[in-house]
Design an enzyme around this catalytic site. Structure first.
Site, PDB file in Angstrom:
ATOM      1  N   ASN A  43       0.872  -1.176   0.000  1.00 20.49           N
ATOM      2  CA  ASN A  43       0.000   0.000   0.000  1.00 20.49           C
ATOM      3  C   ASN A  43       0.909   1.226   0.000  1.00 20.49           C
ATOM      4  OD1 ASN A  43      -1.763   2.085   0.510  1.00 20.49           O
ATOM      5  ND2 ASN A  43      -2.373   1.385   2.545  1.00 20.49           N
ATOM      6  N   TRP A  44       0.985   1.878  -1.155  1.00 19.11           N
ATOM      7  CA  TRP A  44       1.905   3.020  -1.277  1.00 19.11           C
ATOM      8  C   TRP A  44       1.358   4.284  -0.600  1.00 19.11           C
ATOM      9  CZ3 TRP A  44       3.947   2.798  -7.070  1.00 19.11           C
ATOM     10  CH2 TRP A  44       4.889   1.774  -7.157  1.00 19.11           C
ATOM     11  N   LYS A  45       0.084   4.258  -0.197  1.00 19.24           N
ATOM     12  CA  LYS A  45      -0.542   5.441   0.423  1.00 19.24           C
ATOM     13  C   LYS A  45      -0.305   6.669  -0.480  1.00 19.24           C
ATOM     14  CE  LYS A  45      -0.070   3.130   4.818  1.00 19.24           C
ATOM     15  NZ  LYS A  45       0.082   3.183   6.252  1.00 19.24           N
ATOM     16  N   HIS A  86      -9.343   1.109   5.012  1.00 18.19           N
ATOM     17  CA  HIS A  86      -8.071   1.275   5.732  1.00 18.19           C
ATOM     18  C   HIS A  86      -8.303   2.188   6.937  1.00 18.19           C
ATOM     19  CE1 HIS A  86      -3.956   2.386   6.668  1.00 18.19           C
ATOM     20  NE2 HIS A  86      -3.583   1.320   5.984  1.00 18.19           N
ATOM     21  N   GLU A  91      -6.672   4.555   8.070  1.00 16.40           N
ATOM     22  CA  GLU A  91      -6.453   5.982   7.783  1.00 16.40           C
ATOM     23  C   GLU A  91      -7.685   6.592   7.118  1.00 16.40           C
ATOM     24  OE1 GLU A  91      -2.784   5.366   5.666  1.00 16.40           O
ATOM     25  OE2 GLU A  91      -1.799   4.830   7.549  1.00 16.40           O
ATOM     26  N   GLU A 116      -4.951  -5.078  10.459  1.00 18.95           N
ATOM     27  CA  GLU A 116      -3.909  -4.077  10.679  1.00 18.95           C
ATOM     28  C   GLU A 116      -4.144  -3.352  12.009  1.00 18.95           C
ATOM     29  OE1 GLU A 116      -2.001  -2.755   6.719  1.00 18.95           O
ATOM     30  OE2 GLU A 116      -3.740  -1.488   7.051  1.00 18.95           O
ATOM     31  N   GLY A 139       2.952   2.129  10.727  1.00 18.15           N
ATOM     32  CA  GLY A 139       3.892   3.246  10.602  1.00 18.15           C
ATOM     33  C   GLY A 139       4.656   3.571  11.877  1.00 18.15           C
ATOM     34  N   SER A 197       3.844  -2.263  10.054  1.00 21.86           N
ATOM     35  CA  SER A 197       5.308  -2.290  10.185  1.00 21.86           C
ATOM     36  C   SER A 197       5.935  -3.604   9.708  1.00 21.86           C
ATOM     37  CB  SER A 197       5.740  -1.976  11.619  1.00 21.86           C
ATOM     38  OG  SER A 197       5.337  -0.663  11.980  1.00 21.86           O
ATOM     39  N   GLY A 248       3.121  -1.127   4.131  1.00 20.58           N
ATOM     40  CA  GLY A 248       3.183   0.305   3.811  1.00 20.58           C
ATOM     41  C   GLY A 248       4.605   0.707   3.480  1.00 20.58           C
ATOM     42  N   GLY A 249       5.292   1.293   4.451  1.00 19.04           N
ATOM     43  CA  GLY A 249       6.638   1.847   4.256  1.00 19.04           C
ATOM     44  C   GLY A 249       7.596   0.964   3.473  1.00 19.04           C
TER      45      GLY A 249
END
Ligand code: 13P
Length: 248
Positions: A9-11, A94, A96, A166, A172, A212, A233-234
């Site tokens: 997920n590149w957000k 998600h 967010e 998640e 993150g 993470s 993510g990251g």
């Protein structure tokens, strides 16, 4: 037998040209990878990403969609639009989006139904806050998210859905859940799904862990009984690291 899915997920990262460069770099690194590989860039990158991934084993997904077919919804994107450019998956609900964009369990359910209607594979997110974990309401909370998200969805459609557990406190933060912590919730989600449908159906639904996930912990997480991959993510923004996760 559930196939492992490594999903990135590149957000809100990467422009279209950066997305293409990253996919071109990743393609070679994941060619021949036994697991399924998915990347979810932003809407403006999707068209270029689908073209860049053509002929490779990388699938492309969106990060959201609207639950109506079309109409006066300024700024929104429909399932049909995503289908037409070759998108195959879509992340829904998600944390967010729930936190910053007021998504509720009901809109999440409507979006899952809409995605299925257009044959997009939903990656349905759920997860508790740190406070909920400390208050020991994790299982109840996740079960309520799952029950509403799967409302009015047939058994046949349910098996097309990918669930992503998640925990919000792990997203993150660099604070990855232990494989036991992650697995016990994924297992409980599967039991909840078995209660809604039946054991066979629940055993066919892929459940990912996200929060993470990195190149060092992915293999251990993916080896757990009820974890069928990761939503990353990251680390998905670093082709070297993500390719290690994809091959885990
Ligand atoms: P991180 O891997 O950066 O913690 O993000 C997880 C996530 O939110 C994926 O959807």
């Amino acid at each position: 037998m559930r196939k492992i899915l490594a999903a990135g997920n590149w957000k809100m990262n990467n422009t279209p040209s950066q997305a293409v460069a990253m996919i071109n770099e990743l393609k070679g690194k994941v060619a021949g990878c036994k697991n399924d590989v998915l990347l979810c860039p932003t809407f403006v990158c999707l068209d270029a990403a689908v073209k860049a991934a053509e002929g490779s084993n990388i699938k492309i997904g969106a990060q959201n969609l609207h639950f109506e077919d079309k109409g006066a919804y300024t700024g929104e994107i429909s399932a049909q639009m995503l289908r037409e450019i070759g998108v195959e998956y879509v992340i829904i609900g998600h944390s967010e989006r729930r936190e910053y964009f007021a998504e509720t369990d009901d809109t999440v359910n409507a979006k899952v139904i809409q995605a299925l209607k257009y044959e997009l594979i939903p990656v349905l997110c759920c997860g508790e806050t740190l406070k909920q974990r400390e208050d020991k309401v994790t299982f109840d909370f996740i079960r309520s998210q799952i029950k509403i998200a799967f409302r009015n969805i047939s058994k046949e459609d349910a098996t097309k859905i990918v669930v992503a557990y998640e925990p919000i406190w792990a997203i993150g933060t660099g604070k990855v859940a232990t494989s036991e912590q992650a697995n016990e919730v994924c297992k409980d989600i599967r039991e909840c799904l078995a209660g809604i449908y039946d054991k066979e159906t629940a055993d066919n639904i892929r459940i990912l862990y996200g929060g993470s996930v990195n190149k060092d912990c992915a293999a251990e997480l993916f080896a757990m009984s009820d974890i069928d991959g990761g939503l990353v993510g990251g680390a998905s923004l670093k082709p070297d690291d993500f390719s290690i996760i994809c091959n885990a």
